[in-house]
Write an enzyme that holds these catalytic residues in place. Sequence first.
Site, PDB file in Angstrom:
ATOM      1  N   GLU A  31       0.758  -1.223   0.036  1.00 46.55           N
ATOM      2  CA  GLU A  31       0.035   0.040   0.191  1.00 46.55           C
ATOM      3  C   GLU A  31       0.783   1.389  -0.236  1.00 46.55           C
ATOM      4  OE1 GLU A  31      -2.337  -0.778   3.543  1.00 46.55           O
ATOM      5  OE2 GLU A  31      -3.916  -1.774   2.260  1.00 46.55           O
ATOM      6  N   GLU A  45       7.295 -21.732   8.139  1.00 47.16           N
ATOM      7  CA  GLU A  45       7.699 -20.720   9.111  1.00 47.16           C
ATOM      8  C   GLU A  45       8.725 -21.324  10.018  1.00 47.16           C
ATOM      9  OE1 GLU A  45       5.405 -20.883  13.221  1.00 47.16           O
ATOM     10  OE2 GLU A  45       3.986 -20.361  11.309  1.00 47.16           O
TER      11      GLU A  45
END
Length: 272
Positions: free
Chosen positions: A81, A112
Amino acid sequence: MSFIKVTEQASHYRHLEKMSVNELLVNMNTEDQTVPLAVAKAIPQIEKLVTAVADKMLAGGRLFYMGAGTSGRLGVVDASECPPTFGVPQGLVVGIIAGGDTAIRKAVEFAEDSRTQGWEDLQAYNVTDKDVVVGIAASGTTPYVIAALNECRKHGIVTGSISCNPETPVSAEADFPVEVVVGPEFVTGSTRLKSGTAQKLVLNMLSTAVMIQLGRVEDNKMVNMQLSNEKLVDRGVKMLMEQLSLTDYEQAQQLLLKAGSVKKAVDDFVKK
């Protein structure tokens, strides 16, 4: 493990399946209201991280976010963004998620847990000591993030972290740790809830404050935003009309579209 893993403690609520929809929503909302208060307590930590990131970026560096699951997705969202909101180039703020782009939409099992992949992912971007790497991990125990930050520190790269437990392993690898302890989740261990909200709030504060420090906002307006749709063009035209005291919408629109941004349109107009 010496620290208290608050994010895994039992919910304050029992027998959720027996609650009415209204009870579920009211109770979740009650819990959510505690999040901004927890973030407020972390503002001194956030301030230090913002200052460190702004200093590096003013000197030509980049900001990297790293995380897994919800934490990784939030970092990707914030990074993606920045260009449209502040008009900065793609790649100035980078979001990296364990498991790659596939993991943005679909969980990649065990991604992860890798203690090598995080640093490899950073190396793909030629990360250097000009940059800042911020690890995002609600629990503060994600191996992918911890190991990457450890390698960063070995290479003289400034590190930060955002977690939701006190004194976490990820904080230990961060030069500028941020810990927002929001307490047990409504659904025990579901850190996509309050912890995710807290991380999003911190990321909002971090990127917005940094971009303001970089001069990407004037007064209270996104004068460098990308004109990527009709809504944003209209917003830009109205900004331009206000700043230049113009009354002709079409004139302002032509100036804006020719310049490509509100800031450049103002500068071009003033130079005439």
